[in-house]
Motif scaffolding. Structure first.
Motif, PDB file in Angstrom:
ATOM      1  N   VAL A 118       0.833  -1.205   0.000  1.00  0.00           N
ATOM      2  CA  VAL A 118       0.000   0.000   0.000  1.00  0.00           C
ATOM      3  C   VAL A 118       0.868   1.256   0.000  1.00  0.00           C
ATOM      4  O   VAL A 118       0.671   2.162  -0.824  1.00  0.00           O
ATOM      5  N   LEU A 119       1.848   1.298   0.890  1.00  0.00           N
ATOM      6  CA  LEU A 119       2.666   2.512   1.007  1.00  0.00           C
ATOM      7  C   LEU A 119       3.534   2.720  -0.232  1.00  0.00           C
ATOM      8  O   LEU A 119       3.685   3.845  -0.707  1.00  0.00           O
ATOM      9  N   ALA A 120       4.089   1.631  -0.754  1.00  0.00           N
ATOM     10  CA  ALA A 120       4.939   1.758  -1.941  1.00  0.00           C
ATOM     11  C   ALA A 120       4.141   2.371  -3.086  1.00  0.00           C
ATOM     12  O   ALA A 120       4.652   3.223  -3.832  1.00  0.00           O
ATOM     13  N   ARG A 121       2.895   1.958  -3.228  1.00  0.00           N
ATOM     14  CA  ARG A 121       2.079   2.460  -4.333  1.00  0.00           C
ATOM     15  C   ARG A 121       1.576   3.874  -4.080  1.00  0.00           C
ATOM     16  O   ARG A 121       1.748   4.769  -4.928  1.00  0.00           O
ATOM     17  N   VAL A 122       0.958   4.068  -2.949  1.00  0.00           N
ATOM     18  CA  VAL A 122       0.353   5.378  -2.681  1.00  0.00           C
ATOM     19  C   VAL A 122       1.412   6.477  -2.695  1.00  0.00           C
ATOM     20  O   VAL A 122       1.197   7.561  -3.251  1.00  0.00           O
ATOM     21  N   PHE A 123       2.591   6.193  -2.131  1.00  0.00           N
ATOM     22  CA  PHE A 123       3.630   7.213  -2.039  1.00  0.00           C
ATOM     23  C   PHE A 123       4.710   7.048  -3.105  1.00  0.00           C
ATOM     24  O   PHE A 123       5.696   7.789  -3.114  1.00  0.00           O
TER      25      PHE A 123
ATOM     26  N   ARG B 191      -2.636  -7.684  -7.612  1.00  0.00           N
ATOM     27  CA  ARG B 191      -3.206  -7.216  -8.876  1.00  0.00           C
ATOM     28  C   ARG B 191      -4.564  -6.586  -8.594  1.00  0.00           C
ATOM     29  O   ARG B 191      -5.601  -7.257  -8.672  1.00  0.00           O
ATOM     30  N   PRO B 192      -4.540  -5.330  -8.276  1.00  0.00           N
ATOM     31  CA  PRO B 192      -5.728  -4.670  -7.711  1.00  0.00           C
ATOM     32  C   PRO B 192      -6.708  -4.183  -8.781  1.00  0.00           C
ATOM     33  O   PRO B 192      -6.357  -4.045  -9.948  1.00  0.00           O
ATOM     34  N   ASP B 193      -7.909  -3.927  -8.325  1.00  0.00           N
ATOM     35  CA  ASP B 193      -8.910  -3.262  -9.156  1.00  0.00           C
ATOM     36  C   ASP B 193      -8.933  -1.792  -8.760  1.00  0.00           C
ATOM     37  O   ASP B 193      -9.643  -1.373  -7.854  1.00  0.00           O
ATOM     38  N   CYS B 194      -8.098  -1.007  -9.443  1.00  0.00           N
ATOM     39  CA  CYS B 194      -7.923   0.386  -9.035  1.00  0.00           C
ATOM     40  C   CYS B 194      -9.167   1.247  -9.309  1.00  0.00           C
ATOM     41  O   CYS B 194      -9.309   2.325  -8.723  1.00  0.00           O
ATOM     42  N   HIS B 195     -10.038   0.787 -10.183  1.00  0.00           N
ATOM     43  CA  HIS B 195     -11.232   1.589 -10.491  1.00  0.00           C
ATOM     44  C   HIS B 195     -12.105   1.781  -9.267  1.00  0.00           C
ATOM     45  O   HIS B 195     -12.740   2.820  -9.106  1.00  0.00           O
ATOM     46  N   SER B 196     -12.104   0.754  -8.405  1.00  0.00           N
ATOM     47  CA  SER B 196     -12.977   0.831  -7.230  1.00  0.00           C
ATOM     48  C   SER B 196     -12.248   1.370  -6.002  1.00  0.00           C
ATOM     49  O   SER B 196     -12.752   1.253  -4.891  1.00  0.00           O
ATOM     50  N   CYS B 197     -11.044   1.931  -6.202  1.00  0.00           N
ATOM     51  CA  CYS B 197     -10.234   2.315  -5.033  1.00  0.00           C
ATOM     52  C   CYS B 197     -10.543   3.724  -4.555  1.00  0.00           C
ATOM     53  O   CYS B 197     -10.529   4.681  -5.340  1.00  0.00           O
ATOM     54  N   PRO B 198     -10.796   3.854  -3.269  1.00  0.00           N
ATOM     55  CA  PRO B 198     -11.079   5.185  -2.709  1.00  0.00           C
ATOM     56  C   PRO B 198      -9.851   6.096  -2.696  1.00  0.00           C
ATOM     57  O   PRO B 198      -9.998   7.307  -2.512  1.00  0.00           O
TER      58      PRO B 198
ATOM     59  N   ILE C  92      -5.297  10.081  -4.684  1.00  0.00           N
ATOM     60  CA  ILE C  92      -4.025  10.476  -4.062  1.00  0.00           C
ATOM     61  C   ILE C  92      -2.907   9.469  -4.324  1.00  0.00           C
ATOM     62  O   ILE C  92      -1.770   9.686  -3.887  1.00  0.00           O
ATOM     63  N   CYS C  93      -3.193   8.373  -5.018  1.00  0.00           N
ATOM     64  CA  CYS C  93      -2.197   7.308  -5.209  1.00  0.00           C
ATOM     65  C   CYS C  93      -1.243   7.664  -6.346  1.00  0.00           C
ATOM     66  O   CYS C  93      -1.647   7.800  -7.501  1.00  0.00           O
ATOM     67  N   ILE C  94       0.036   7.769  -6.026  1.00  0.00           N
ATOM     68  CA  ILE C  94       1.037   8.120  -7.030  1.00  0.00           C
ATOM     69  C   ILE C  94       1.156   7.025  -8.089  1.00  0.00           C
ATOM     70  O   ILE C  94       1.223   7.288  -9.283  1.00  0.00           O
ATOM     71  N   ALA C  95       1.158   5.763  -7.653  1.00  0.00           N
ATOM     72  CA  ALA C  95       1.297   4.659  -8.601  1.00  0.00           C
ATOM     73  C   ALA C  95       0.135   4.613  -9.589  1.00  0.00           C
ATOM     74  O   ALA C  95       0.331   4.382 -10.787  1.00  0.00           O
ATOM     75  N   ALA C  96      -1.061   4.840  -9.107  1.00  0.00           N
ATOM     76  CA  ALA C  96      -2.231   4.842  -9.990  1.00  0.00           C
ATOM     77  C   ALA C  96      -2.136   6.009 -10.966  1.00  0.00           C
ATOM     78  O   ALA C  96      -2.412   5.863 -12.160  1.00  0.00           O
TER      79      ALA C  96
ATOM     80  N   VAL D 132       1.399   0.902 -10.869  1.00  0.00           N
ATOM     81  CA  VAL D 132       0.838  -0.037  -9.890  1.00  0.00           C
ATOM     82  C   VAL D 132       1.449  -1.428 -10.026  1.00  0.00           C
ATOM     83  O   VAL D 132       1.801  -2.076  -9.037  1.00  0.00           O
ATOM     84  N   SER D 133       1.614  -1.886 -11.274  1.00  0.00           N
ATOM     85  CA  SER D 133       2.118  -3.252 -11.464  1.00  0.00           C
ATOM     86  C   SER D 133       3.607  -3.368 -11.144  1.00  0.00           C
ATOM     87  O   SER D 133       4.130  -4.473 -11.028  1.00  0.00           O
ATOM     88  N   GLN D 134       4.286  -2.227 -10.995  1.00  0.00           N
ATOM     89  CA  GLN D 134       5.726  -2.275 -10.713  1.00  0.00           C
ATOM     90  C   GLN D 134       6.049  -2.180  -9.226  1.00  0.00           C
ATOM     91  O   GLN D 134       7.196  -2.356  -8.827  1.00  0.00           O
ATOM     92  N   LEU D 135       5.043  -1.863  -8.435  1.00  0.00           N
ATOM     93  CA  LEU D 135       5.281  -1.638  -7.006  1.00  0.00           C
ATOM     94  C   LEU D 135       4.490  -2.630  -6.146  1.00  0.00           C
ATOM     95  O   LEU D 135       3.380  -2.975  -6.495  1.00  0.00           O
ATOM     96  N   PRO D 136       5.079  -3.052  -5.030  1.00  0.00           N
ATOM     97  CA  PRO D 136       6.399  -2.685  -4.511  1.00  0.00           C
ATOM     98  C   PRO D 136       7.522  -3.417  -5.234  1.00  0.00           C
ATOM     99  O   PRO D 136       7.292  -4.423  -5.889  1.00  0.00           O
ATOM    100  N   VAL D 137       8.744  -2.873  -5.084  1.00  0.00           N
ATOM    101  CA  VAL D 137       9.931  -3.482  -5.671  1.00  0.00           C
ATOM    102  C   VAL D 137      10.545  -4.466  -4.682  1.00  0.00           C
ATOM    103  O   VAL D 137      10.703  -4.159  -3.506  1.00  0.00           O
ATOM    104  N   LYS D 138      10.859  -5.649  -5.198  1.00  0.00           N
ATOM    105  CA  LYS D 138      11.418  -6.691  -4.334  1.00  0.00           C
ATOM    106  C   LYS D 138      12.473  -7.425  -5.130  1.00  0.00           C
ATOM    107  O   LYS D 138      12.244  -7.813  -6.267  1.00  0.00           O
ATOM    108  N   SER D 139      13.647  -7.631  -4.555  1.00  0.00           N
ATOM    109  CA  SER D 139      14.711  -8.329  -5.278  1.00  0.00           C
ATOM    110  C   SER D 139      14.323  -9.784  -5.505  1.00  0.00           C
ATOM    111  O   SER D 139      13.623 -10.384  -4.697  1.00  0.00           O
ATOM    112  N   LYS D 140      14.774 -10.330  -6.605  1.00  0.00           N
ATOM    113  CA  LYS D 140      14.356 -11.677  -6.999  1.00  0.00           C
ATOM    114  C   LYS D 140      14.864 -12.737  -6.043  1.00  0.00           C
ATOM    115  O   LYS D 140      15.909 -12.592  -5.422  1.00  0.00           O
TER     116      LYS D 140
END
Length: 360
Positions: free
Chosen positions: A144-149, A195-202, A206-210, A215-223
């Motif tokens: 959530v935080l990685a995407r929103v911010f 894999r969220p449904d961003c259309h229904s997101c409140p 304010i979400c930077i990723a959206a 959205v599909s790139q966050l959060p980042v995690k090493s393989k």
DNA sequence: AATTCGGGGAC
DNA sequence: GTCCCAGAATT
């Protein structure tokens, strides 16, 4: 309204109308909170819920659990995975029961001293049970935080852990830590999914990723590392209701669980003779007179390894327990199912094979 | 800092 | 097949 306050308010608002009805949310009993948090480590709510109910029924309070045997605990834990959680659960129950007069410490800092309680769980218990103003960061919160911010710091790096923890702490509304923590995790679990449904997101506004299509790139995690292959050959030595068993005690997967006599090999074996030969050496058994039938083959895929399992049924009289060595012992099948914790793969095999055994 | 510890569900 | 889940302990 500052963006941070808006975020907090929206999350809590969303939570109040969308939260699930979960039993550990209806209590502030630190024992029940702790139990639920240990069970839910790296475990989905739907998978953990029945275990939570069974544990509370078997051990209604801390003392009951503290007086249990490890075998009892692991048997109840069977099928949940990460069995060190079960062992640590018992250890901490004993510790709190004897050295803390049965009362859990009331701050995250002290809670984290207990075995099996790390940064997340310590803050969760402190916040939910004792209203301490500390923010929790779990897999949901990272997402959530990685995407929103719009944060690209790797969540499994130490820098990432520090950064996300500090952000969560900064966002935490004083006076309402518990609800905010629950809300943020629930939001990640139900709305801001991998894999969220961003259309229904409140939080669409304010979400930077959206906003930037990240959205599909966050959060980042090493393989993660590639899985390694292992080959487990089990001797299913069945005779008039009894089978041979051994306890895994070494530092490896399924520690302290029970299994059939095992011959682990570097590669797959088609030839039962090599398995039998190795087993004779390994366990000091005399298997020459035995008939070895065709194996049941399974592939058990785990996070970090693929275990190729062959269970070789064997026919012949089981030696008396006194003459068995190397930790092998014979056990009644019903006794095994009732008391002895086994890996799920063995449990499934037993369920599958049982009808054939009794009808023979 | 990297690796190891399970099992199940979604895709 | 891949990724993730109300992470923590160990190396």
């Amino acid at each position: 309204m500052p963006i941070n306050s808006l975020f907090t308010a929206q999350i809590i608002d969303w939570y109040r109308s969308n939260k699930r009805d979960l039993p550990w949310r209806e209590t502030q009993d630190p024992y029940k909170i702790w139990l639920s948090e240990i069970i839910l480590q790296q475990t989905r709510v739907e998978q953990g819920l029945p275990y939570y109910e069974r544990f509370l029924k078997a051990f209604p309070n801390l003392r009951d659990l503290a007086n249990a045997s490890e075998e009892q605990v692991l048997k109840l834990w069977q099928g949940l995975g990460y069995y060190s959680r079960g062992r640590n659960l018992l250890q901490t129950a004993k510790q709190v029961s004897t050295h803390f007069n049965g009362k859990f410490p009331e701050t995250a800092e002290k809670l984290q001293q207990l075995t099996g309680i790390g940064p997340y769980t310590a803050r969760a218990i402190a916040s939910f049970a004792f209203n301490e103003e500390v923010a929790v960061v779990d897999g949901n919160v990272y997402r959530v935080l990685a995407r929103v911010f719009g944060i690209f710091t790797e969540i499994n790096s130490s820098a990432g852990k520090r950064e996300f923890q500090e952000l969560a702490d900064a966002l935490l509304p004083p006076e309402n830590a518990s609800e905010f923590n629950q809300a943020l995790m629930e939001f990640g679990a139900l709305q801001c999914t991998p894999r969220p449904d961003c259309h229904s997101c409140p939080l669409l506004g304010i979400c930077i990723a959206a906003d930037r299509d990240l959205v599909s790139q966050l959060p980042v995690k090493s393989k993660s590392k590639p899985k390694r292959d292992r080959h487990f050959n089990y001797l299913f030595y069945y005779d008039s209701g009894k089978i041979l068993l051994r306890k895994r005690t070494h530092k490896d997967i399924w520690k302290n669980l029970y299994e059939f006599p095992l011959v682990e090999q570097v590669r797959a074996t088609e030839d039962p003779c090599s398995v039998v030969a190795e087993a004779e050496v390994l366990y000091d058994l005399d298997l020459k007179a035995l008939e070895v039938l065709d194996p049941h083959a399974y592939k058990h895929i785990l996070s970090h390894q693929i275990i190729h399992i062959r269970i070789w049924p064997m026919r012949g009289p089981i030696p008396p327990n006194e003459s068995l060595k190397s930790g092998i012992f014979a056990i009644n099948l019903e006794e095994l199912e009732k008391q002895y914790p086994v890996p799920v793969i063995l449990h499934r095999f037993l369920e599958h094979i049982k009808p054939y055994l009794v009808s023979k």
